[in-house]
Motif scaffolding. Structure first.
Motif, mmCIF file in Angstrom:
data_model
loop_
_atom_site.group_PDB
_atom_site.id
_atom_site.type_symbol
_atom_site.label_atom_id
_atom_site.label_comp_id
_atom_site.label_asym_id
_atom_site.label_seq_id
_atom_site.Cartn_x
_atom_site.Cartn_y
_atom_site.Cartn_z
ATOM 1 N N LEU A 12 0.835 -1.299 -0.025
ATOM 2 C CA LEU A 12 -0.013 -0.138 0.124
ATOM 3 C C LEU A 12 0.930 1.310 -0.084
ATOM 4 O O LEU A 12 0.440 2.213 -0.776
ATOM 5 C CB LEU A 12 -0.998 0.006 0.972
ATOM 6 N N THR A 13 2.208 1.273 0.720
ATOM 7 C CA THR A 13 2.748 2.376 0.596
ATOM 8 C C THR A 13 3.310 2.654 -0.793
ATOM 9 O O THR A 13 3.605 3.864 -1.183
ATOM 10 C CB THR A 13 4.049 2.201 1.687
ATOM 11 N N ALA A 14 3.753 1.530 -1.424
ATOM 12 C CA ALA A 14 4.361 1.788 -2.403
ATOM 13 C C ALA A 14 3.359 2.418 -3.775
ATOM 14 O O ALA A 14 3.583 3.056 -4.432
ATOM 15 C CB ALA A 14 4.885 0.369 -3.224
ATOM 16 N N ALA A 15 2.087 1.739 -3.410
ATOM 17 C CA ALA A 15 1.159 2.196 -4.479
ATOM 18 C C ALA A 15 0.629 3.742 -4.212
ATOM 19 O O ALA A 15 0.649 4.481 -5.245
ATOM 20 C CB ALA A 15 -0.060 1.250 -4.087
ATOM 21 N N GLN A 16 0.600 4.042 -2.956
ATOM 22 C CA GLN A 16 0.198 5.588 -2.763
ATOM 23 C C GLN A 16 1.340 6.377 -3.169
ATOM 24 O O GLN A 16 1.093 7.236 -3.629
ATOM 25 C CB GLN A 16 -0.205 5.465 -1.147
ATOM 26 N N ALA A 17 2.557 5.929 -2.758
ATOM 27 C CA ALA A 17 3.711 6.638 -3.301
ATOM 28 C C ALA A 17 3.956 7.046 -4.625
ATOM 29 O O ALA A 17 4.117 8.060 -5.167
ATOM 30 C CB ALA A 17 5.076 6.105 -2.864
ATOM 31 N N VAL A 18 3.689 5.975 -5.623
ATOM 32 C CA VAL A 18 3.624 6.379 -6.909
ATOM 33 C C VAL A 18 2.164 6.942 -7.664
ATOM 34 O O VAL A 18 2.525 7.671 -8.407
ATOM 35 C CB VAL A 18 3.681 4.668 -7.537
ATOM 36 N N PHE A 19 1.270 6.420 -7.065
ATOM 37 C CA PHE A 19 0.087 6.920 -7.973
ATOM 38 C C PHE A 19 -0.931 7.896 -6.997
ATOM 39 O O PHE A 19 -2.133 8.355 -7.257
ATOM 40 C CB PHE A 19 -1.009 5.793 -7.947
ATOM 41 N N GLY A 20 -0.320 8.492 -5.836
ATOM 42 C CA GLY A 20 -1.094 9.384 -4.918
ATOM 43 C C GLY A 20 -1.402 10.557 -5.651
ATOM 44 O O GLY A 20 -2.499 11.284 -5.149
ATOM 45 N N SER A 21 -1.010 10.876 -6.717
ATOM 46 C CA SER A 21 -1.230 12.062 -7.325
ATOM 47 C C SER A 21 -2.003 11.722 -8.652
ATOM 48 O O SER A 21 -2.483 12.478 -9.595
ATOM 49 C CB SER A 21 -0.086 13.187 -7.544
ATOM 50 N N GLY A 22 -2.335 10.382 -8.953
ATOM 51 C CA GLY A 22 -2.925 10.011 -10.219
ATOM 52 C C GLY A 22 -2.258 9.225 -11.173
ATOM 53 O O GLY A 22 -0.969 8.823 -10.807
ATOM 54 N N ASP A 23 -2.423 9.482 -12.335
ATOM 55 C CA ASP A 23 -1.926 8.817 -13.441
ATOM 56 C C ASP A 23 -0.476 9.119 -13.634
ATOM 57 O O ASP A 23 -0.149 10.282 -13.504
ATOM 58 C CB ASP A 23 -2.686 8.870 -14.757
ATOM 59 N N VAL A 24 0.361 7.953 -13.827
ATOM 60 C CA VAL A 24 2.012 8.457 -14.097
ATOM 61 C C VAL A 24 2.280 8.289 -15.468
ATOM 62 O O VAL A 24 3.555 8.229 -15.607
ATOM 63 C CB VAL A 24 2.692 7.838 -13.013
ATOM 64 N N THR A 25 1.494 7.813 -16.441
ATOM 65 C CA THR A 25 1.912 7.570 -17.710
ATOM 66 C C THR A 25 2.545 8.672 -18.237
ATOM 67 O O THR A 25 2.342 9.764 -18.283
ATOM 68 C CB THR A 25 0.649 7.494 -18.576
ATOM 69 N N GLN A 67 8.288 -1.479 -9.780
ATOM 70 C CA GLN A 67 7.215 -2.357 -10.481
ATOM 71 C C GLN A 67 6.023 -1.542 -10.799
ATOM 72 O O GLN A 67 5.577 -1.499 -12.111
ATOM 73 C CB GLN A 67 7.115 -3.570 -10.029
ATOM 74 N N LEU A 68 5.719 -0.952 -9.799
ATOM 75 C CA LEU A 68 3.974 -0.234 -9.929
ATOM 76 C C LEU A 68 4.329 0.947 -10.970
ATOM 77 O O LEU A 68 3.249 1.069 -11.928
ATOM 78 C CB LEU A 68 3.744 0.118 -9.083
ATOM 79 N N ALA A 69 5.366 1.502 -10.965
ATOM 80 C CA ALA A 69 5.474 2.612 -11.909
ATOM 81 C C ALA A 69 5.700 2.297 -13.138
ATOM 82 O O ALA A 69 5.345 2.946 -13.952
ATOM 83 C CB ALA A 69 6.876 3.624 -11.331
ATOM 84 N N LYS A 70 6.563 1.191 -13.307
ATOM 85 C CA LYS A 70 6.751 0.785 -14.628
ATOM 86 C C LYS A 70 5.257 0.246 -15.101
ATOM 87 O O LYS A 70 5.036 0.814 -16.417
ATOM 88 C CB LYS A 70 7.721 -0.375 -14.809
ATOM 89 N N TRP A 71 4.644 -0.465 -14.321
ATOM 90 C CA TRP A 71 3.142 -0.729 -14.959
ATOM 91 C C TRP A 71 2.469 0.344 -15.227
ATOM 92 O O TRP A 71 1.579 0.161 -16.217
ATOM 93 C CB TRP A 71 2.822 -1.759 -13.734
ATOM 94 N N GLY A 72 2.524 1.345 -14.655
ATOM 95 C CA GLY A 72 1.797 2.294 -14.834
ATOM 96 C C GLY A 72 2.266 3.283 -16.009
ATOM 97 O O GLY A 72 1.506 4.328 -16.008
ATOM 98 N N GLY A 73 3.310 2.911 -16.535
ATOM 99 C CA GLY A 73 3.548 3.715 -17.871
ATOM 100 C C GLY A 73 4.548 4.926 -17.433
ATOM 101 O O GLY A 73 4.813 5.780 -18.571
ATOM 102 N N ARG A 93 8.104 13.332 -10.289
ATOM 103 C CA ARG A 93 7.772 12.811 -8.662
ATOM 104 C C ARG A 93 8.836 12.022 -8.342
ATOM 105 O O ARG A 93 9.654 11.393 -9.108
ATOM 106 C CB ARG A 93 6.482 11.897 -8.929
ATOM 107 N N ILE A 94 9.002 12.261 -7.037
ATOM 108 C CA ILE A 94 10.178 11.417 -6.186
ATOM 109 C C ILE A 94 9.322 10.609 -5.351
ATOM 110 O O ILE A 94 8.559 11.202 -4.398
ATOM 111 C CB ILE A 94 11.124 12.473 -5.520
ATOM 112 N N ILE A 95 9.621 9.406 -4.995
ATOM 113 C CA ILE A 95 9.607 8.268 -3.914
ATOM 114 C C ILE A 95 10.591 8.347 -3.020
ATOM 115 O O ILE A 95 11.910 8.047 -3.602
ATOM 116 C CB ILE A 95 8.961 7.280 -4.392
ATOM 117 N N GLU A 96 10.584 8.770 -1.726
ATOM 118 C CA GLU A 96 11.673 8.956 -1.080
ATOM 119 C C GLU A 96 11.576 8.261 0.289
ATOM 120 O O GLU A 96 10.777 8.198 1.107
ATOM 121 C CB GLU A 96 11.802 10.459 -0.633
#
Length: 330
Positions: free
Chosen positions: A134-147, A166-172, A218-221
């Motif tokens: 859940l932390t990884a998912a919110q960190a990557v997608f917390g502001s919406g689409d990352v394509t 992995q989630l960021a690459k999956w998200g484009g 975006r930075i995941i820190e």
């Protein structure tokens, strides 16, 4: 039921004890889960060690640690459909503001905290989805689409970092990750487009060069105190720094000027407090990535219940290449 519990702060080997307790009955709105695995996270070992700021004694007389886990629903309370009995589930917030967590053969908790586990997903993976997932998912997608965006993932070889890559690459997204030593290969294998050594003195220049000279969106820190100067240099105007850790410096000094003139957002994440709608969105993202075969949750080591202290020590040592689990039925 069998469980691990502690009543005072201290070293894992000194305070964690194997015990037996009556198996609880679910209250209205709750489910009883027969657990298979319990996930051990840094927050669990810090709580047991008494290192949380301002906390001088355990909040309950006896605590069963850990918030993550997976298993099968064995019984339901009033108001919960009996059709859920036998359903495989994964757990979030198992021990958050509660005395009894997942380091036991059974747990009772509100029904929505037992999330149906997709058929193709193992219980071991399920036990990693709570705090790290859940932390990884919110960190990557917390502001919406990352394509089409560029994400910098600081600490891309840690448990959360690998999932975020992995989630960021999956998200484009285009992914730049930092790591060191064997972690460089792990982050690359997880799908990062570029992996940089975070010990480089000119890291900011390398990050910008890896993105064609442009700042990152975006930075995941994982270590705000140590990395904020670099982050301020490379974040794009109106970009977001999603922070989930700063263990090496819990009182960081911020370079306010550079952040101000980027209009940067500092988004501090505590996954225990994620609002319902955002949590449901993260769960949907995790399940989507798992269904697409785009998310692997590496497990470094599994310990039997009686050796939970050794599992805590493994988390404390750091340098892991995956999650630490306790097989609670063993």
């Amino acid at each position: 039921m069998n469980c691990i519990q502690y009543s005072r702060f201290g070293a894992a080997a000194d305070v964690l004890t194997l015990a037996q307790m009556p198996t609880p009955d679910p209250s209205p709105g709750e489910v009883l889960v027969e657990l298979s695995y319990s996930g051990v996270n840094p927050s669990d070992v810090k709580a047991r060690g008494g290192t949380r700021p301002g906390v001088t004694k355990p909040p309950f007389d006896a605590i069963i640690p850990h918030s993550d886990g997976a298993g099968r629903i064995a019984a339901v309370g009033d108001g919960v459909s009996a059709e859920r009995i036998g359903q495989r589930v994964w757990i979030w917030n198992g021990q958050w503001q509660r005395p009894f967590g997942t380091c036991a053969t059974h747990i009772c908790l509100p029904a929505d905290q037992a999330v149906p586990l997709p058929d193709a997903v193992s219980d071991q993976t399920g036990a990693v989805l709570g705090i790290p997932g859940l932390t990884a998912a919110q960190a990557v997608f917390g502001s919406g689409d990352v394509t089409g965006k560029t994400l910098l993932i600081q600490g891309g070889a840690g448990t959360v970092g690998l999932l975020a890559v992995q989630l960021a690459k999956w998200g484009g997204a285009r992914v730049i990750a930092t790591a060191r030593d064997a972690g460089l290969d792990r982050a690359s294998a997880a799908g990062a487009d570029t992996v940089l050594n975070y010990t480089d003195t000119d890291l900011a220049d390398h990050i910008l060069a890896a993105n064609g000279g442009a700042p990152v969106d975006r930075i995941i820190e994982v270590e705000l105190g140590r990395n904020i100067d670099t982050d301020a240099q490379v974040i794009a105007p109106n970009g977001t720094i999603a922070v989930y850790g700063s263990a090496l410096d819990m009182t960081p000094t911020l370079p306010f000027g550079p952040l101000l003139f980027k209009a940067a957002t500092l988004d501090i994440l505590l996954i225990y407090l994620l609002p319902k709608a955002e949590r449901e969105a993260c769960i949907s993202r995790l399940h989507g990535a798992l269904a697409d075969g785009a998310l692997s949750c590496p497990v470094a080591q599994v310990f039997p219940l009686a050796e939970t202290a050794a599992a805590h020590e493994a988390v404390e040592r750091g340098g892991r290449d995956g999650a630490i689990l306790v097989e609670v039925q063993a």
